[in-house]
Structures are given as structure tokens and as C-alpha cells.
Design a protein around this motif. Structure first.
Motif, mmCIF file in Angstrom:
data_model
loop_
_atom_site.group_PDB
_atom_site.id
_atom_site.type_symbol
_atom_site.label_atom_id
_atom_site.label_comp_id
_atom_site.label_asym_id
_atom_site.label_seq_id
_atom_site.Cartn_x
_atom_site.Cartn_y
_atom_site.Cartn_z
ATOM 1 N N UNK A 183 11.785 25.604 29.130
ATOM 2 C CA UNK A 183 11.343 24.362 28.495
ATOM 3 C C UNK A 183 12.183 24.022 27.266
ATOM 4 N N UNK A 184 13.494 24.295 27.372
ATOM 5 C CA UNK A 184 14.438 24.013 26.301
ATOM 6 C C UNK A 184 15.157 22.695 26.590
ATOM 7 N N UNK A 185 15.275 21.792 25.617
ATOM 8 C CA UNK A 185 16.003 20.547 25.845
ATOM 9 C C UNK A 185 17.443 20.818 26.268
ATOM 10 N N UNK A 186 17.951 19.998 27.173
ATOM 11 C CA UNK A 186 19.302 20.184 27.704
ATOM 12 C C UNK A 186 20.113 18.911 27.489
ATOM 13 N N UNK A 187 21.308 19.078 26.929
ATOM 14 C CA UNK A 187 22.277 17.987 26.861
ATOM 15 C C UNK A 187 23.438 18.400 27.753
ATOM 16 N N UNK A 195 26.884 14.105 33.646
ATOM 17 C CA UNK A 195 26.768 13.724 35.055
ATOM 18 C C UNK A 195 27.720 12.571 35.315
ATOM 19 N N UNK A 196 28.258 12.529 36.520
ATOM 20 C CA UNK A 196 29.197 11.470 36.872
ATOM 21 C C UNK A 196 28.528 10.101 36.860
ATOM 22 N N UNK A 197 27.196 10.070 37.046
ATOM 23 C CA UNK A 197 26.478 8.793 37.023
ATOM 24 C C UNK A 197 25.762 8.574 35.689
ATOM 25 N N UNK A 198 26.170 9.299 34.642
ATOM 26 C CA UNK A 198 25.591 9.107 33.327
ATOM 27 C C UNK A 198 26.097 7.820 32.681
ATOM 28 N N UNK A 199 25.503 7.429 31.541
ATOM 29 C CA UNK A 199 24.440 8.153 30.849
ATOM 30 C C UNK A 199 23.069 7.835 31.431
ATOM 31 N N UNK A 200 22.226 8.832 31.432
ATOM 32 C CA UNK A 200 20.836 8.659 31.851
ATOM 33 C C UNK A 200 20.018 9.821 31.301
ATOM 34 N N UNK A 201 18.705 9.674 31.368
ATOM 35 C CA UNK A 201 17.840 10.705 30.804
ATOM 36 C C UNK A 201 16.695 11.021 31.753
ATOM 37 N N UNK A 221 13.430 12.355 31.040
ATOM 38 C CA UNK A 221 12.545 12.688 29.925
ATOM 39 C C UNK A 221 11.456 13.669 30.325
ATOM 40 N N UNK A 222 11.080 13.663 31.605
ATOM 41 C CA UNK A 222 10.032 14.577 32.059
ATOM 42 C C UNK A 222 10.462 16.032 31.912
ATOM 43 N N UNK A 223 11.742 16.310 32.167
ATOM 44 C CA UNK A 223 12.227 17.687 32.076
ATOM 45 C C UNK A 223 13.069 17.931 30.829
ATOM 46 N N UNK A 224 13.230 16.912 29.991
ATOM 47 C CA UNK A 224 13.942 17.093 28.740
ATOM 48 C C UNK A 224 15.439 17.256 28.896
ATOM 49 N N UNK A 225 16.055 16.443 29.775
ATOM 50 C CA UNK A 225 17.503 16.533 30.005
ATOM 51 C C UNK A 225 18.152 15.186 29.718
ATOM 52 N N UNK A 226 19.242 15.227 28.977
ATOM 53 C CA UNK A 226 20.053 14.025 28.792
ATOM 54 C C UNK A 226 21.393 14.249 29.479
ATOM 55 N N UNK A 262 28.202 10.416 22.720
ATOM 56 C CA UNK A 262 26.930 10.357 23.453
ATOM 57 C C UNK A 262 26.157 11.657 23.299
ATOM 58 N N UNK A 263 26.871 12.769 23.477
ATOM 59 C CA UNK A 263 26.203 14.070 23.406
ATOM 60 C C UNK A 263 25.740 14.397 21.993
ATOM 61 N N UNK A 264 26.503 13.970 20.982
ATOM 62 C CA UNK A 264 26.085 14.168 19.593
ATOM 63 C C UNK A 264 24.766 13.457 19.320
ATOM 64 N N UNK A 265 24.697 12.191 19.720
ATOM 65 C CA UNK A 265 23.485 11.406 19.485
ATOM 66 C C UNK A 265 22.292 11.983 20.229
ATOM 67 N N UNK A 266 22.523 12.422 21.471
ATOM 68 C CA UNK A 266 21.435 13.016 22.249
ATOM 69 C C UNK A 266 20.954 14.317 21.613
ATOM 70 N N UNK A 267 21.897 15.108 21.105
ATOM 71 C CA UNK A 267 21.526 16.368 20.453
ATOM 72 C C UNK A 267 20.681 16.101 19.217
ATOM 73 N N UNK A 268 21.080 15.140 18.404
ATOM 74 C CA UNK A 268 20.313 14.829 17.195
ATOM 75 C C UNK A 268 18.917 14.323 17.529
#
Length: 357
Positions: A286-290, A293-299, A301-306, A315-321
């Protein structure tokens, strides 16, 4: 063996044996380490995977007489040996039913020579069901490669986490977290094998040395040049004392590290997805994941993945913050069913000739 497919095979074999209605064995290299799962026989008898080892494998097939031979491709353990390309035909000739799992998509740009095309044809045209861990696998192949495999039946079986659920809770969870944090505010983890396509070096650009502690947990036995690069970046003036290359960790320790982390950052250069066991291992805790994906950006939210676009650092910096909130980190609920039991059940349906609905 220290390979993502090796982890997958060990977990699958253990789940199959745990059912109690199958006799399970694994054929592997002599260099395999550790004890096999309970109920699994291990035949660590192959010195190398060249054609010269065919006689050794044939003797085992004729003496043990398995009803099903299930092969995994590709794996680092096979090295550059040619025998794996002929194993489906060898197993079929022994009278076994042949099943193969394809963990990677063989695109045309990966077939750089006629020899590699012939190799693919040997694997594709041999009898047996093809299990794939990526949805829409066939549509991702070059048309010629898809044509080669047209007689084969494809079955999509989702993968599961390569790590067990961490059992840390209460004071022990806080203690382990503090030991890794080293006085920083956020704990950021890369989990997986350290080689260029995994993009581990990008964490030094995504994370912030003013607030973050970086831990790289993954096998370092190959790709020495890339591992040296990671170590040099960790020892640089900007990151000295704030980054650590922990190397390969036992399953329980790796699970504990992920469960106390504020985020797992996995910036794969070719994109990731639900087939990637590093992503699944973090989700299991249950750890957030950044990740990418080739079809990104997308999220999700149910599983906590960006999912960012590969290579997009901002993109990854903003998602991490946004997703890595130290104040929100808590131990996950311990009680949870083992996802590998469902994976095993779907495999048994394939072995026995049925398709799970």
C-alpha cells in the motif's frame, strides 16, 4: 535466482505446491541459491544452457516424466545459451504438455538478425499454450511475429507481487522507518534490478536532497558500469549521506523497506504496467507508486499509482510531491489473501485443458 522471472517462478511454484493436489518441481541452474518453497522439488542440474546440456535435461524429463512442462521466457539465468530455444520441442518430444509464459514483448526492433528471427520462430511454432502477463500482447507484436504465433492459444494471466506482505506494525514499523529515514522528511525507494532501462539514475533528478532520503534496493551483480554510475551519484556532493545503494535484500527486508517508504519511484524508460512485479510489490505494501507508461500521463487513484510519460522528470516530481505525504504513512492492514493462490488456480485450469471463466 536473482532475476525478476526467477522471483516469479519461485512464487508460482510455491503457490502451486501449496494447493496439495500437484507434484511440483523446478529445473534450474546449478548456481541457484536458497531453499525452494515448501513442497517444491528443485533440480539444480544445469551447468550452462548451451545445446550440450540437452542430454542432462532429456534424462530428467524421461526419469521424472512430468505431465506438464511450463517454461518461462526470457530470464537472465539462461544467459546466451541456445538450449532454451529448443526446450519446448524437447519437452513436447518427451510426451509432456508444453506451456510457456512470455514475460516480455518481442517487437521487431529487438530482432536484429536472421538468427534472432529463426530463434523466435522456434519458440513461436512449437506446440503448446502461450501465457502472457501483458494485456493485448498479440496486438503489440510486429505483424510477421503475430503471424508466426497464429496457431497458438494465448491466455492472459495477470502477475502478482514478487514480495510477501510486510508484517511490520506499531513500534516496529516506526523503528524501521526511522532507521532508513536518517533524519530526512521523506523516504523514497527504488526497488528492482539496477540496469539502464529501469531508469534508477533518474531518481537523483526527481527527488529533492533537501528533504529526501533515497534507498536503492536491487541486485547489483551485473551491469557493473551502470551500478557504478548509481554509486557515484549517491556519493556526489549533492547526495552524499542522503542516498544509499542497499543492494539485494531478502524478501521480508525488501517488503519492510517498501512498507515504510513514502513512495516507490520506478521511472522505467520503456514504460511499466500491471505486469511489472516491482510495481506490484509496492502496491502489496500500500505504498504510493510513481512510475511511467507509454499511454501516460494518467493516474490509478484506487491503487495509488501515477503513470508519467517515460523520461518526463517534471511530471514525476509533481506527482511525488502530491502523493508522498509523510504524515499519511501508516502500516497497511496485515490480514490479506495471497494473490498467488488465484494466479496458481488460473494456471492449473490451463494445465488441465480448461480456461478459467
Amino acid at each position: 535466482m536473482r532475476c525478476g522471472v526467477g522471483d516469479y517462478t519461485r512464487r508460482l511454484a510455491g503457490a502451486l505446491a501449496a494447493r496439495g493436489d500437484l507434484e511440483v518441481a523446478v529445473l534450474t541452474s546449478k548456481s541457484g541459491e536458497g531453499e525452494p518453497p515448501i513442497g517444491v522439488q528443485r533440480f539444480a542440474i544445469v551447468d550452462h544452457w548451451s545445446l550440450g546440456a540437452a542430454k542432462t535435461v532429456w534424462r530428467l524429463l524421461r526419469s521424472w516424466r512430468p505431465a506438464v512442462v511450463h517454461l518461462q521466457y526470457p530470464t537472465q539465468g539462461y544467459g546466451s545459451g541456445r538450449l532454451p530455444h529448443f526446450l519446448p520441442l524437447l519437452a513436447w518430444a518427451s510426451g509432456a504438455r508444453v506451456v510457456r509464459t512470455l514475460h516480455e514483448v518481442t517487437t521487431w526492433d529487438r530482432l536484429a538478425s536472421v538468427k534472432q528471427v529463426v530463434t523466435f520462430a522456434l519458440q513461436a511454432l512449437a506446440p503448446g499454450t502461450l501465457i502472457v502477463v501483458r494485456p493485448s500482447y498479440r496486438s503489440m507484436l510486429h505483424p510477421l511475429l503475430a503471424w508466426m504465433t497464429r496457431p497458438r492459444r494465448y491466455v492472459f494471466v495477470p502477475s502478482a507481487a514478487s514480495l510477501p506482505r510486510s508484517s511490520l506494525h506499531g513500534d516496529s514499523w516506526e523503528r524501521v522507518r526511522s532507521s532508513y529515514l536518517g533524519g530526512k522528511q521523506r523516504l523514497i525507494v527504488f526497488f528492482g534490478f539496477l540496469y539502464p532501462p529501469k531508469g534508477a539514475d533518474l531518481l537523483f533528478e526527481i527527488a529533492d536532497p533537501a528533504t529526501d532520503r533515497l534507498i536503492f534496493a536491487g541486485a547489483t551483480g551485473s551491469n557493473d558500469g551502470y551500478v557504478r554510475k548509481i554509486r557515484e551519484l549517491a556519493a556526489s556532493e549533492r547526495w552524499r549521506g542522503r542516498a544509499e545503494v542497499a543492494g539485494y535484500l531478502p524478501d521480508e527486508d525488501a517488503a519492510d523497506l517498501l512498507t515504510v517508504a513514502d513512495a516507490a519511484v520506478l521511472p522505467f524508460r520503456d514504460g511499466g504496467g500491471p505486469w511489472n512485479t516491482s510495481i506490484l510489490a509496492a502496491i502489496e505494501q500500500e505504498t504510493p507508486v510513481i512510475t511511467t507508461a507509454l499511454d501516460g500521463p494518467r493516474e490509478d487513484s484506487e491503487r495509488g499509482i501515477y503513470f508519467a510519460r517515460p523520461g518526463n522528470i517534471e511530471e514525476m516530481k509533481k506527482a511525488l510531491d502530491r502523493l508522498a505525504s509523510p504524515s499519511a504513512r501508516r502500516p497497511p492492514v496485515i490480514a490479506r489473501s495471497d494473490p498467488w493462490s488465484e494466479v496458481a488456480a488460473r494456471h492449473v485450469a490451463i494445465y488441465r485443458g480448461g480456461r478459467r471463466k
